[in-house]
Design an enzyme around this catalytic site. Structure first.
Site, PDB file in Angstrom:
ATOM      1  N   LYS A 253      21.308  18.280  16.038  1.00  0.00           N
ATOM      2  CA  LYS A 253      20.780  17.944  14.712  1.00  0.00           C
ATOM      3  C   LYS A 253      21.019  19.015  13.638  1.00  0.00           C
ATOM      4  O   LYS A 253      20.154  19.273  12.798  1.00  0.00           O
ATOM      5  CB  LYS A 253      19.277  17.653  14.807  1.00  0.00           C
TER       6      LYS A 253
ATOM      7  N   ASP B 168       9.701  16.060  21.685  1.00  0.00           N
ATOM      8  CA  ASP B 168       8.983  15.077  20.849  1.00  0.00           C
ATOM      9  C   ASP B 168       8.822  13.717  21.538  1.00  0.00           C
ATOM     10  O   ASP B 168       7.829  13.020  21.324  1.00  0.00           O
ATOM     11  CB  ASP B 168       9.630  14.925  19.458  1.00  0.00           C
TER      12      ASP B 168
HETATM   13  C1  BGC Z   1      17.360  16.228  20.752  1.00  0.00           C
HETATM   14  C2  BGC Z   1      16.207  15.690  21.553  1.00  0.00           C
HETATM   15  C3  BGC Z   1      15.169  15.083  20.621  1.00  0.00           C
HETATM   16  C4  BGC Z   1      15.825  14.073  19.710  1.00  0.00           C
HETATM   17  C5  BGC Z   1      14.841  13.443  18.735  1.00  0.00           C
HETATM   18  C6  BGC Z   1      17.908  15.179  19.807  1.00  0.00           C
HETATM   19  O1  BGC Z   1      18.875  15.716  18.976  1.00  0.00           O
HETATM   20  O2  BGC Z   1      18.394  16.673  21.598  1.00  0.00           O
HETATM   21  O3  BGC Z   1      15.624  16.684  22.350  1.00  0.00           O
HETATM   22  O4  BGC Z   1      14.169  14.480  21.393  1.00  0.00           O
HETATM   23  O5  BGC Z   1      16.855  14.689  18.971  1.00  0.00           O
HETATM   24  O6  BGC Z   1      14.244  14.384  17.928  1.00  0.00           O
END
Ligand code: BGC
Length: 452
Positions: free
Chosen positions: A156, A192
Site C-alpha cells: 500500500k 486489520d
Molecule cells: C496488507 C494486509 C491488510 C490489507 C488491508 C494489505 O495491503 O498486506 O495485511 O490486511 O492491506 O488493509
C-alpha cells in the site's frame, strides 16, 4: 457514443470479464494455494497465524489501540464491558505524511510513539490506567506470538527503510521508550482483518470471517490449529485466526492494463490480487485506460493528457461519484467534458469496479467453502473498507457471485459492514490474549452503551 468508442469498450468488457466459470476456476486455485500455505510450502497465500482464537464476548478492560493501516494513523482508548459491548472512549486521527511512509523506519515509529504521547496528553489519560496497547499493523507480518512479529514486506505505498525483517512490536516499544512512555506495553499485534473479525464476533458467534475492502484488501478466518504445519501452537484442537494475505494471491488471469499497473507500482510482482481489487489500485486502472483512450484519440483531447499521466490522479472515491451520476471528470480536474466522454468514463469505472467486486466475491466464496464445503451452516462475514461500504453496487456485485456459487444457499452468508474493527478489534484481541489470566475472574463492568 460512436462506433470506435463502442468497439473499444466492448474489447475492454472482454479483457475485464470475470465470468462464473472464471470465478469457479479462481476459487479452485485459491484452495490449492491455501493448502500449500498451510502445509508450509511456497504459496502466494501466506496463511499467517495470529496466535489468538475468536473472542467469547466475555473479555473486558480498558485498552489503548494504535492503528496504522494506510495514510491515516488512529489512536484510540477502548473499553470492553465483558458482555459483548465495546466502546471507543477517545480517538485521534493523524495523517501519515508521505515522507514518514517512505523515510527511515525509525522516523515512522517515532511518529507512532508521538501519536500515542499526544493522545495521552490531549485526553488527559493516565498511562497507569491504560497499560496495554494493541497495535493494529495492517501489513503482512509473520507472528511468533500474539505480541511479536516480523514484517515480511511493505504494501500500500509504504517503503519505510529498515523495517522489513524486523519485529515491529520491538520497534514500537523502543520508540515508546524514546518518548519516555514507560508504563505502556504493546500486548497485541493485530492485522486489520483479525480486528474486524474480532469486533463482529465479540457480539455474534456466527461470525467466522473478517474481510477488508478498502485501500488494500485481505481476509482472515479461524482455522483448526491441528491443520497448521508451522506447528508449535498452544492448545492443539482449538482454533486460531489465520491472516490469509489474500491481496497477494497471484493465480488470476491478468490483462495488459493489470501488467502496466504492476510495472509502475512500488512492489512489482507482489499483491497481484490487491492490484485488481483494492481502492488504492482500481483508480489507477481506470486512469491507465482513460490515458490509453486519450492517446488513441477515442476521448478527451491531448491537452488533458498531463492530468491522466499523473499517478493516482484518479481515485476509487471519484469512480464512485461517477457511479452516482456525478461529473467524474470535474472531480479529477478536467472541466467541460462532453456527455459522450463522461458516459464512456462511467462505463470504464463500471467495468473495473465490477471485476473488483466479482473477484472479491469469488475469494470470499473460496474461504467459506474451505470452512464448510456444502454450506451447511450460516456464516456471518464482517467486512470493513470504503469499497464495500461506499461504492454504489459493490456489495450487490459480490452477492451476485455468491448466488452463482451457491444458488439459494447463498442466503446462508451474511455480509455485514463492520466499522472500527481495526481499533476496537485490536483491543478485543489484546483482551483475548490476556483473558484467562488476571482478567478472567473479575466481575463484568456495568453495562455501557455503544457510542460510535
Ligand atoms: C496488507 C494486509 C491488510 C490489507 C488491508 C494489505 O495491503 O498486506 O495485511 O490486511 O492491506 O488493509
Amino acid at each position: 457514443m460512436n462506433q470506435t468508442t463502442r468497439k473499444y469498450l466492448s474489447k475492454l468488457e472482454d479483457l475485464f470479464s470475470f465470468s462464473p466459470a472464471d470465478a469457479q476456476g479462481a476459487a479452485a486455485r485459491f484452495h490449492e494455494e491455501m493448502k500449500r500455505g498451510l502445509d508450509g510450502q511456497t504459496s502466494s497465500l501466506r496463511m499467517l497465524p495470529s496466535y489468538v482464537g475468536r473472542p467469547t464476548g466475555a473479555e473486558q478492560g480498558r485498552f489503548l489501540a494504535l492503528d496504522l493501516g494506510g495514510t491515516n494513523l488512529r489512536v484510540l482508548a477502548v473499553r470492553l464491558d465483558g458482555r459483548g459491548k465495546a466502546e471507543i472512549t477517545a480517538v485521534n486521527r493523524l495523517a501519515v505524511p508521505e515522507t514518514v511512509m517512505r523515510g527511515p523506519g525509525e522516523a515512522l515509529f517515532d511518529f507512532l510513539a508521538e501519536g500515542v504521547a499526544l493522545f495521552l496528553e490531549e485526553h488527559r489519560l493516565d498511562p497507569k490506567d491504560h497499560r496495554d496497547l494493541a497495535f493494529t499493523f495492517s501489513f503482512p507480518v509473520a507472528q511468533s506470538a500474539v505480541n511479536a512479529g516480523v514484517l515480511l514486506n511493505w504494501t500500500k505505498g509504504f517503503t519505510a527503510a529498515g523495517v522489513a525483517g524486523q519485529n515491529v512490536v520491538a520497534l514500537l516499544s523502543e520508540a515508546l521508550r524514546r518518548k519516555r512512555i514507560e508504563e505502556v506495553s504493546v500486548t497485541a499485534l493485530v492485522n486489520d482483518t483479525v480486528g474486524t473479525l474480532a469486533t463482529k464476533s465479540y457480539a455474534d458467534s456466527s461470525c467466522d470471517m473478517g474481510v477488508i475492502l478498502g485501500t488494500g484488501t485481505n481476509a482472515c478466518y479461524p482455522e483448526k490449529t491441528g491443520r497448521l504445519a508451522k506447528g508449535g501452537f498452544p492448545q492443539p484442537g482449538k482454533e486460531m485466526i489465520l491472516n490469509l494475505e489474500w491481496g497477494n494471491f497471484d493465480k488470476l488471469v491478468t490483462n495488459p492494463y493489470d501488467e502496466a499497473l504492476d510495472r509502475i507500482t512500488l512492489n512489482p510482482g507482489r499483491q497481484r490480487m490487491e492490484k485488481m481489487v483494492s481502492g488504492m489500485y482500481i483508480g489507477e486502472l481506470v486512469r491507465l485506460i482513460l490515458l490509453d483512450m486519450t492517446d488513441r484519440g477515442i476521448m478527451l483531447d491531448k491537452k488533458h493528457r498531463p492530468v491522466l499521466a499523473r499517478e493516482h490522479s484518479v481515485s476509487s472515491e471519484q469512480m464512485s461519484l461517477s457511479a452516482l451520476g456525478e461529473d467524474f471528470f470535474a472531480a479529477i480536474g478536467i472541466p467541460d467534458v462532453s456527455d459522450r466522454d463522461r458516459d464512456a468514463a462511467a462505463h470504464v469505472c463500471r467495468i473495473v469496479s465490477r471485476r473488483s467486486a466479482r473477484i472479491a466475491g469469488a475469494a470470499l466464496a473460496a474461504v467459506v467453502t474451505w470452512m464448510d464445503a456444502h454450506l451447511e451452516k450460516k456464516h456471518t462475514i464482517a467486512i470493513d473498507g470504503s469499497l464495500f461500504e461506499k461504492y454504489p453496487g459493490y456489495p450487490e456485485n459480490m452477492r451476485c457471485v455468491l448466488e452463482e456459487f451457491f444458488a439459494c444457499r447463498a442466503d446462508r452468508i451474511s455480509l455485514c459492514t463492520t466499522s472500527d474493527g481495526s481499533g476496537i478489534g485490536a483491543a478485543i484481541i489484546a483482551a483475548v490474549a490476556s483473558f484467562g489470566q488476571e482478567q478472567k475472574h473479575k466481575p463484568a463492568l456495568p453495562r455501557i452503551r455503544k457510542n460510535r
